[in-house]
Design an enzyme around this catalytic site. Structure first.
Site, PDB file in Angstrom:
ATOM      1  N   ASP A 167      10.814  12.493   2.559  1.00 36.07           N
ATOM      2  CA  ASP A 167      10.559  11.080   2.270  1.00 36.07           C
ATOM      3  C   ASP A 167      11.875  10.300   2.184  1.00 36.07           C
ATOM      4  OD1 ASP A 167       9.000   8.857   1.623  1.00 36.07           O
ATOM      5  OD2 ASP A 167       8.987   9.301  -0.514  1.00 36.07           O
ATOM      6  N   ARG A 212       4.998  -4.266  11.430  1.00 34.75           N
ATOM      7  CA  ARG A 212       5.657  -3.828  10.189  1.00 34.75           C
ATOM      8  C   ARG A 212       5.610  -2.314  10.025  1.00 34.75           C
ATOM      9  NH1 ARG A 212       2.046  -5.963   6.236  1.00 34.75           N
ATOM     10  NH2 ARG A 212       3.435  -5.089   4.687  1.00 34.75           N
ATOM     11  N   LYS A 213       4.993  -1.620  10.966  1.00 35.96           N
ATOM     12  CA  LYS A 213       4.840  -0.157  10.824  1.00 35.96           C
ATOM     13  C   LYS A 213       5.955   0.572  11.568  1.00 35.96           C
ATOM     14  CE  LYS A 213       0.582  -0.383  12.371  1.00 35.96           C
ATOM     15  NZ  LYS A 213      -0.809  -0.037  12.776  1.00 35.96           N
TER      16      LYS A 213
HETATM   17  C1  LIG Z   1      19.757   3.871   2.589  1.00 32.84           C
HETATM   18  C2  LIG Z   1      18.965   3.667   1.447  1.00 32.84           C
HETATM   19  C3  LIG Z   1      18.916   4.879   0.640  1.00 32.84           C
HETATM   20  C4  LIG Z   1      17.870   4.806  -0.483  1.00 32.84           C
HETATM   21  C5  LIG Z   1      17.172   6.087  -0.591  1.00 32.84           C
HETATM   22  C6  LIG Z   1      15.790   5.929  -1.090  1.00 32.84           C
HETATM   23  C7  LIG Z   1      14.777   6.046   0.028  1.00 32.84           C
HETATM   24  C8  LIG Z   1      13.525   6.558  -0.553  1.00 32.84           C
HETATM   25  C9  LIG Z   1      12.329   6.015   0.181  1.00 32.84           C
HETATM   26  C10 LIG Z   1      11.144   6.393  -0.640  1.00 32.84           C
HETATM   27  C11 LIG Z   1      10.030   5.429  -0.372  1.00 32.84           C
HETATM   28  C12 LIG Z   1       8.890   5.725  -1.309  1.00 32.84           C
HETATM   29  O1  LIG Z   1       8.747   6.777  -1.832  1.00 32.84           O
HETATM   30  S1  LIG Z   1       7.831   4.451  -1.569  1.00 32.84           S
HETATM   31  C13 LIG Z   1       6.826   5.051  -2.866  1.00 32.84           C
HETATM   32  C14 LIG Z   1       5.529   5.693  -2.386  1.00 32.84           C
HETATM   33  N1  LIG Z   1       4.713   4.716  -1.675  1.00 32.84           N
HETATM   34  C15 LIG Z   1       3.978   3.806  -2.316  1.00 32.84           C
HETATM   35  O2  LIG Z   1       3.890   3.764  -3.533  1.00 32.84           O
HETATM   36  C16 LIG Z   1       3.218   2.842  -1.432  1.00 32.84           C
HETATM   37  C17 LIG Z   1       1.820   2.496  -1.982  1.00 32.84           C
HETATM   38  N2  LIG Z   1       1.101   1.711  -0.991  1.00 32.84           N
HETATM   39  C18 LIG Z   1       1.367   0.379  -0.872  1.00 32.84           C
HETATM   40  O3  LIG Z   1       2.112  -0.238  -1.652  1.00 32.84           O
HETATM   41  C19 LIG Z   1       0.697  -0.332   0.274  1.00 32.84           C
HETATM   42  O4  LIG Z   1      -0.488   0.309   0.649  1.00 32.84           O
HETATM   43  C20 LIG Z   1       1.639  -0.416   1.495  1.00 32.84           C
HETATM   44  C21 LIG Z   1       2.943  -1.160   1.122  1.00 32.84           C
HETATM   45  C22 LIG Z   1       1.999   0.945   2.068  1.00 32.84           C
HETATM   46  C23 LIG Z   1       0.922  -1.224   2.597  1.00 32.84           C
HETATM   47  O5  LIG Z   1       0.406  -2.428   2.049  1.00 32.84           O
HETATM   48  P1  LIG Z   1       0.585  -3.836   2.771  1.00 32.84           P
HETATM   49  O6  LIG Z   1       2.015  -4.219   2.794  1.00 32.84           O
HETATM   50  O7  LIG Z   1      -0.381  -4.778   2.111  1.00 32.84           O
HETATM   51  O8  LIG Z   1       0.170  -3.552   4.251  1.00 32.84           O
HETATM   52  P2  LIG Z   1      -1.267  -3.527   4.918  1.00 32.84           P
HETATM   53  O9  LIG Z   1      -1.571  -4.919   5.369  1.00 32.84           O
HETATM   54  O10 LIG Z   1      -2.267  -2.831   4.054  1.00 32.84           O
HETATM   55  O11 LIG Z   1      -0.991  -2.590   6.177  1.00 32.84           O
HETATM   56  C24 LIG Z   1      -0.077  -2.986   7.189  1.00 32.84           C
HETATM   57  C25 LIG Z   1      -0.385  -2.129   8.393  1.00 32.84           C
HETATM   58  O12 LIG Z   1      -0.167  -0.759   8.056  1.00 32.84           O
HETATM   59  C26 LIG Z   1      -1.349   0.007   8.190  1.00 32.84           C
HETATM   60  N3  LIG Z   1      -1.401   0.972   7.098  1.00 32.84           N
HETATM   61  C27 LIG Z   1      -1.192   0.770   5.802  1.00 32.84           C
HETATM   62  N4  LIG Z   1      -1.264   1.902   5.099  1.00 32.84           N
HETATM   63  C28 LIG Z   1      -1.553   2.873   5.993  1.00 32.84           C
HETATM   64  C29 LIG Z   1      -1.757   4.278   5.891  1.00 32.84           C
HETATM   65  N5  LIG Z   1      -1.679   4.917   4.729  1.00 32.84           N
HETATM   66  N6  LIG Z   1      -2.005   4.958   7.028  1.00 32.84           N
HETATM   67  C30 LIG Z   1      -2.084   4.314   8.236  1.00 32.84           C
HETATM   68  N7  LIG Z   1      -1.875   2.995   8.376  1.00 32.84           N
HETATM   69  C31 LIG Z   1      -1.635   2.283   7.284  1.00 32.84           C
HETATM   70  C32 LIG Z   1      -2.470  -1.030   8.094  1.00 32.84           C
HETATM   71  O13 LIG Z   1      -3.642  -0.572   8.760  1.00 32.84           O
HETATM   72  C33 LIG Z   1      -1.858  -2.200   8.826  1.00 32.84           C
HETATM   73  O14 LIG Z   1      -1.896  -1.949  10.202  1.00 32.84           O
HETATM   74  P3  LIG Z   1      -2.147  -3.112  11.275  1.00 32.84           P
HETATM   75  O15 LIG Z   1      -3.473  -3.697  10.924  1.00 32.84           O
HETATM   76  O16 LIG Z   1      -1.019  -4.096  11.095  1.00 32.84           O
HETATM   77  O17 LIG Z   1      -2.115  -2.422  12.596  1.00 32.84           O
END
Ligand SMILES: CCCCCCCCCCCC(=O)SCCNC(=O)CCNC(=O)[C@H](O)C(C)(C)COP(=O)(O)OP(=O)(O)OC[C@H]1O[C@@H](n2cnc3c(N)ncnc32)[C@H](O)[C@@H]1OP(=O)(O)O
Length: 243
Positions: A167, A212-213
């Site tokens: 991740d 945005r994906k």
């Molecule tokens: C160098 C630096 C170092 C820094 C080092 C640190 C780097 C670490 C990185 C770690 C990052 C994390 O762990 S993040 C923490 C874990 N993740 C989370 O907690 C995320 C929880 N989920 C959410 O907040 C939300 O569901 C989001 C943000 C993922 C999406 O919500 P949104 O922004 O409202 O977007 P939404 O309109 O629903 O979806 C946008 C498009 O994506 C698609 N989509 C959304 N979710 C999915 C899904 N699971 N699987 C398939 N497709 C999906 C939708 O169909 C849509 O497609 P279309 O219709 O446009 O085609």
């Protein structure tokens, strides 16, 4: 006709917004960073607001020889300009501050949150890693040494710790490419165990970007590349303008 116009306006808004996003968003570099480690001119970089901020991706005495060898290899490639080393701090916000003059309290030592992968104070016990980004190829490489506090099965690295590294490394690649993102999906095939204490190489690349994906794939191999440990894919979603 009306729907077409709305979609066109939305599209243009997004293009304009994407243009304003830094390619390497708000990463902080020490002023003393050697010129060879600086990113190419295409990358917009801000400078640290606190000189005392520790960069955890620099070698420390816990690093194995394999870890050092791989680090040296990518540092040499960095000097040729294709890769840059990504600094790493123990507070997430420190990576994401916009401008030095806007440096919030969250970047200062009194902050109580910790980036998960940098939450241990003793070197070598948990996640030891350094990441490099290749902007031309939209790839990151992570060099990861699994410390003894990451145990899952006896003597082996916990699957969740491995997922964390996947991740983090693919997330860093997505962030460097698109700006702020969140993980939406992570799929991992565990092909062979990673022994505690060993060093592995994490290779991540962008497969495609759709709006945005951003779709990523990752492979983890042993330091000598002979053993395949992990194959993974991930989907990250770029944050909306308001977030
Ligand atoms: C160098 C630096 C170092 C820094 C080092 C640190 C780097 C670490 C990185 C770690 C990052 C994390 O762990 S993040 C923490 C874990 N993740 C989370 O907690 C995320 C929880 N989920 C959410 O907040 C939300 O569901 C989001 C943000 C993922 C999406 O919500 P949104 O922004 O409202 O977007 P939404 O309109 O629903 O979806 C946008 C498009 O994506 C698609 N989509 C959304 N979710 C999915 C899904 N699971 N699987 C398939 N497709 C999906 C939708 O169909 C849509 O497609 P279309 O219709 O446009 O085609």
């Amino acid at each position: 006709m009306f729907r077409c116009s709305v979609r066109l306006i939305k599209g243009l808004t997004q293009i304009t917004w994407l243009r304003e996003q830094p390619v390497l968003p708000n990463l902080l570099y020490r002023r003393s960073v050697p010129a060879a480690y600086l990113p190419s001119r295409a990358l917009r970089v801000t400078w640290p607001c606190a000189e005392e901020v520790k960069d955890f991706s620099l070698p420390n005495p816990s690093w194995s020889q394999n870890m050092r060898n791989l680090y040296n290899k990518y540092m040499e490639l960095s000097q040729q300009g294709s890769w840059i080393r990504l600094p790493s701090y123990n507070v997430t916000a420190t990576h994401l501050i916009g401008k030095a003059e806007q440096c919030p309290d969250s970047a200062k030592p009194q902050v109580t949150t910790r980036l998960f992968t940098r939450n241990l104070d003793v070197e070598g016990l948990g996640f030891e890693y350094v990441m490099f980004y290749n902007q031309a190829e939209l790839r990151t490489v992570g060099i990861f040494q699994a410390g003894p506090y990451l145990e899952g099965p006896i003597g082996l690295t916990h699957g969740g710790a491995i997922a964390t590294i996947v991740d983090t490394t693919s997330g860093a690649c997505a962030i460097c490419t698109l700006g702020k993102v969140k993980t939406a999906n992570l799929n991992i095939n565990y092909r062979s165990p990673i022994t505690l204490g060993s060093t592995v190489e994490v290779q991540c690349r962008v497969d495609k970007i759709e709006g945005r994906k951003i779709f990523m794939s990752t492979e983890i191999r042993s330091a000598d590349s002979q053993v395949l440990h992990i194959e993974a894919t991930a989907l990250f979603i770029q944050m909306k303008m308001s977030e």
